[in-house]
Design an enzyme around this catalytic site. Structure first.
Site, PDB file in Angstrom:
ATOM      1  N   LYS A  16     -31.431   8.459 121.613  1.00 24.47           N
ATOM      2  CA  LYS A  16     -32.041   7.249 121.061  1.00 24.47           C
ATOM      3  C   LYS A  16     -32.480   6.299 122.169  1.00 24.47           C
ATOM      4  O   LYS A  16     -33.068   5.247 121.907  1.00 24.47           O
ATOM      5  CB  LYS A  16     -31.044   6.533 120.151  1.00 24.47           C
ATOM      6  CG  LYS A  16     -30.586   7.415 119.003  1.00 24.47           C
ATOM      7  CD  LYS A  16     -29.932   6.613 117.914  1.00 24.47           C
ATOM      8  CE  LYS A  16     -29.416   7.493 116.792  1.00 24.47           C
ATOM      9  NZ  LYS A  16     -30.324   8.586 116.398  1.00 24.47           N
ATOM     10  N   LYS A  66     -23.197  13.134 134.137  1.00 16.87           N
ATOM     11  CA  LYS A  66     -22.740  11.847 134.674  1.00 16.87           C
ATOM     12  C   LYS A  66     -21.969  11.981 135.991  1.00 16.87           C
ATOM     13  O   LYS A  66     -22.011  11.076 136.818  1.00 16.87           O
ATOM     14  CB  LYS A  66     -21.874  11.119 133.633  1.00 16.87           C
ATOM     15  CG  LYS A  66     -22.698  10.568 132.469  1.00 16.87           C
ATOM     16  CD  LYS A  66     -21.838   9.740 131.543  1.00 16.87           C
ATOM     17  CE  LYS A  66     -22.663   9.256 130.360  1.00 16.87           C
ATOM     18  NZ  LYS A  66     -21.908   8.326 129.508  1.00 16.87           N
ATOM     19  N   ASN A  87     -23.967   6.396 134.777  1.00 17.93           N
ATOM     20  CA  ASN A  87     -24.940   6.557 133.686  1.00 17.93           C
ATOM     21  C   ASN A  87     -26.252   5.841 133.981  1.00 17.93           C
ATOM     22  O   ASN A  87     -27.173   5.903 133.178  1.00 17.93           O
ATOM     23  CB  ASN A  87     -24.363   6.093 132.345  1.00 17.93           C
ATOM     24  CG  ASN A  87     -24.299   4.580 132.237  1.00 17.93           C
ATOM     25  OD1 ASN A  87     -24.332   3.875 133.244  1.00 17.93           O
ATOM     26  ND2 ASN A  87     -24.213   4.075 131.025  1.00 17.93           N
ATOM     27  N   ALA A 129      -8.460  11.235 127.157  1.00 15.23           N
ATOM     28  CA  ALA A 129      -8.299  10.983 128.593  1.00 15.23           C
ATOM     29  C   ALA A 129      -9.367  11.723 129.388  1.00 15.23           C
ATOM     30  O   ALA A 129      -9.157  12.098 130.533  1.00 15.23           O
ATOM     31  CB  ALA A 129      -6.902  11.408 129.037  1.00 15.23           C
ATOM     32  N   GLY A 130     -10.533  11.922 128.757  1.00 17.62           N
ATOM     33  CA  GLY A 130     -11.631  12.603 129.446  1.00 17.62           C
ATOM     34  C   GLY A 130     -12.550  11.601 130.130  1.00 17.62           C
ATOM     35  O   GLY A 130     -12.202  10.426 130.331  1.00 17.62           O
ATOM     36  N   ARG A 153      -3.931  14.788 123.951  1.00 23.90           N
ATOM     37  CA  ARG A 153      -3.345  16.098 123.672  1.00 23.90           C
ATOM     38  C   ARG A 153      -2.687  16.633 124.936  1.00 23.90           C
ATOM     39  O   ARG A 153      -1.538  17.046 124.913  1.00 23.90           O
ATOM     40  CB  ARG A 153      -4.514  17.042 123.313  1.00 23.90           C
ATOM     41  CG  ARG A 153      -4.434  17.685 122.003  1.00 23.90           C
ATOM     42  CD  ARG A 153      -5.679  18.425 121.623  1.00 23.90           C
ATOM     43  NE  ARG A 153      -6.669  18.711 122.637  1.00 23.90           N
ATOM     44  CZ  ARG A 153      -7.856  19.257 122.379  1.00 23.90           C
ATOM     45  NH1 ARG A 153      -8.171  19.578 121.134  1.00 23.90           N
ATOM     46  NH2 ARG A 153      -8.708  19.486 123.334  1.00 23.90           N
ATOM     47  N   VAL A 155      -1.042  15.581 127.989  1.00 22.45           N
ATOM     48  CA  VAL A 155      -0.470  14.317 128.470  1.00 22.45           C
ATOM     49  C   VAL A 155      -0.707  14.139 129.972  1.00 22.45           C
ATOM     50  O   VAL A 155      -0.905  13.018 130.447  1.00 22.45           O
ATOM     51  CB  VAL A 155       1.034  14.233 128.153  1.00 22.45           C
ATOM     52  CG1 VAL A 155       1.602  12.882 128.544  1.00 22.45           C
ATOM     53  CG2 VAL A 155       1.273  14.480 126.674  1.00 22.45           C
ATOM     54  N   MET A 215     -15.773   5.531 119.539  1.00 24.06           N
ATOM     55  CA  MET A 215     -16.885   5.499 120.499  1.00 24.06           C
ATOM     56  C   MET A 215     -18.022   6.424 120.058  1.00 24.06           C
ATOM     57  O   MET A 215     -19.128   6.331 120.575  1.00 24.06           O
ATOM     58  CB  MET A 215     -16.380   5.848 121.912  1.00 24.06           C
ATOM     59  CG  MET A 215     -15.640   4.652 122.532  1.00 24.06           C
ATOM     60  SD  MET A 215     -14.605   5.027 123.978  1.00 24.06           S
ATOM     61  CE  MET A 215     -15.811   5.666 125.119  1.00 24.06           C
TER      62      MET A 215
HETATM   63  P1  ATR Z   1     -15.779  13.360 127.383  1.00 26.73           P
HETATM   64  O1  ATR Z   1     -16.747  13.270 128.513  1.00 26.73           O
HETATM   65  O2  ATR Z   1     -16.393  13.253 126.015  1.00 26.73           O
HETATM   66  O3  ATR Z   1     -14.617  12.440 127.543  1.00 26.73           O
HETATM   67  P2  ATR Z   1     -14.015  15.493 128.142  1.00 26.73           P
HETATM   68  O4  ATR Z   1     -13.896  14.965 129.521  1.00 26.73           O
HETATM   69  O5  ATR Z   1     -14.145  16.967 127.921  1.00 26.73           O
HETATM   70  O6  ATR Z   1     -15.274  14.873 127.405  1.00 26.73           O
HETATM   71  O7  ATR Z   1     -12.770  14.943 127.298  1.00 26.73           O
HETATM   72  C1  ATR Z   1     -12.629  15.192 125.935  1.00 26.73           C
HETATM   73  C2  ATR Z   1     -11.431  14.421 125.421  1.00 26.73           C
HETATM   74  O8  ATR Z   1     -11.321  14.606 124.004  1.00 26.73           O
HETATM   75  C3  ATR Z   1     -10.110  14.862 125.997  1.00 26.73           C
HETATM   76  O9  ATR Z   1      -9.228  13.765 126.019  1.00 26.73           O
HETATM   77  C4  ATR Z   1      -9.670  15.912 124.970  1.00 26.73           C
HETATM   78  O10 ATR Z   1      -8.274  16.167 124.967  1.00 26.73           O
HETATM   79  P3  ATR Z   1      -7.634  17.189 126.069  1.00 26.73           P
HETATM   80  O11 ATR Z   1      -7.691  16.471 127.381  1.00 26.73           O
HETATM   81  O12 ATR Z   1      -6.240  17.407 125.604  1.00 26.73           O
HETATM   82  O13 ATR Z   1      -8.486  18.409 126.018  1.00 26.73           O
HETATM   83  C5  ATR Z   1     -10.066  15.218 123.711  1.00 26.73           C
HETATM   84  N1  ATR Z   1     -10.262  16.097 122.530  1.00 26.73           N
HETATM   85  C6  ATR Z   1     -11.276  16.967 122.302  1.00 26.73           C
HETATM   86  N2  ATR Z   1     -11.154  17.538 121.099  1.00 26.73           N
HETATM   87  C7  ATR Z   1     -10.043  17.029 120.544  1.00 26.73           C
HETATM   88  C8  ATR Z   1      -9.362  17.220 119.287  1.00 26.73           C
HETATM   89  N3  ATR Z   1      -9.853  18.055 118.379  1.00 26.73           N
HETATM   90  N4  ATR Z   1      -8.240  16.510 119.064  1.00 26.73           N
HETATM   91  C9  ATR Z   1      -7.742  15.653 120.001  1.00 26.73           C
HETATM   92  N5  ATR Z   1      -8.333  15.429 121.197  1.00 26.73           N
HETATM   93  C10 ATR Z   1      -9.458  16.105 121.457  1.00 26.73           C
END
Ligand code: ATR
Length: 275
Positions: A16, A66, A87, A129-130, A153, A155, A215
């Site tokens: 968008k 990014k 970004n 935490a991604g 998920r 920790v 988000m």
């Molecule tokens: P992004 O850039 O969107 O943050 P990322 O770095 O791959 O992408 O991080 C994805 C995040 O979503 C992580 O915190 C992931 O949890 P894990 O670190 O345990 O993998 C979380 N995530 C993705 N799918 C999920 C789900 N179905 N339930 C809970 N957490 C999820």
């Protein structure tokens, strides 16, 4: 002369950003063209260099580039350094490439200014935490929440963020199953909504009057916001406002003019409802 900007990603068709920046340019009378460009995976640096060599002035960068943009930038803003991702790229008068990250500002402005919310003194829970979460933590902490808990998920990934950000405020890491206390603001930064999924959240973690922010956004209520409604949240917000606010901050960096965001958010919301 018309200045050229673009958003780059892979995929990029859904973006968008061209509509948002074109609306900003019309509103502020700035002479610019803004397009969406599909960059090849593994060729970010080559394609970004070619864009700037051809006279392009700035890029917005989205998934999955990014981190590549962070590496590509010659000079990083303080907040981009901390976010670990970029970004917004621009070429300076000195021909150097500057990298910034406007996601955190976008999120905080949406909560505070568009929704009239407060972070200061609140018990805040961040889910995930991604990269998306890492990109916004500094700006959330700058608002001085009473406490900030990161639940993930995995920790160890939440703990790594705590180790990195702990100097900026009270931050702790937990697994979802360990969540027990109550929170005034819960921000979902996991990618779960993308898969139509919900993090495994226990019931009873929302304090009276709690606000929830996903988000992600979509035409329909996100799974997280549906959960929040069922749990009695006082307000549910999604990431459409954040998207427009991060764009406004990029526009400001490039053009030194701050566009209004309210009408743009409303028109995108109306478009989403029609899809
Ligand atoms: P992004 O850039 O969107 O943050 P990322 O770095 O791959 O992408 O991080 C994805 C995040 O979503 C992580 O915190 C992931 O949890 P894990 O670190 O345990 O993998 C979380 N995530 C993705 N799918 C999920 C789900 N179905 N339930 C809970 N957490 C999820």
């Amino acid at each position: 002369m018309t200045d050229f900007y673009a958003v780059v990603g892979n995929p990029i068709g859904h973006s968008k950003s061209p509509a948002i920046h074109t609306a900003f340019a019309e509103q502020t009378g700035q002479d610019l063209k803004y397009e969406a460009l599909l960059f090849e995976l593994d060729l970010f640096a080559e394609q970004a260099r070619a864009f700037f060599e051809a006279g392009g002035r700035g890029l917005n960068v989205t998934v999955p580039f990014k981190l590549d943009a962070w590496q590509f930038a010659e000079i990083l803003s303080k907040r981009a350094k901390r976010a670990g991702s970029v970004n917004t790229l621009m070429i300076g008068k000195d021909k150097k490439i500057y990298g910034d990250n406007t996601d955190g500002v976008g999120l905080v402005r949406d909560i505070l200014q568009n929704h009239g919310g407060v972070i200061e003194g609140k018990r805040v829970l961040v889910l995930g935490a991604g990269g998306a979460v890492r990109g916004v933590l500094e700006m959330i902490l700058a608002e001085k929440p009473q406490t900030l808990v990161i639940a993930n998920r995995t920790v160890s990934k939440a703990q790594a963020l705590v180790d990195e950000f702990t100097g900026l405020g009270s931050v702790t890491a937990v697994g979802f199953e360990e969540l027990s206390s109550q929170f005034d603001l819960v921000i979902n930064g996991t990618a779960a909504s993308l898969q139509g999924d919900l993090p495994p959240l226990p019931t009873g973690i929302l304090a009276d009057g709690a606000w929830c922010y996903d988000m992600m956004y979509g035409a329909d209520e996100t799974p997280f916001n549906a959960w929040a409604r069922e749990q009695g949240a006082a307000r549910m917000m999604d990431g459409l406002g954040m998207l427009v606010e991060q764009a406004a901050e990029s526009f400001f960096i490039w053009r030194h003019v701050r566009p209004g965001t309210e009408a743009v958010i409303s028109s995108l919301r109306a478009q989403l409802k029609r899809t």
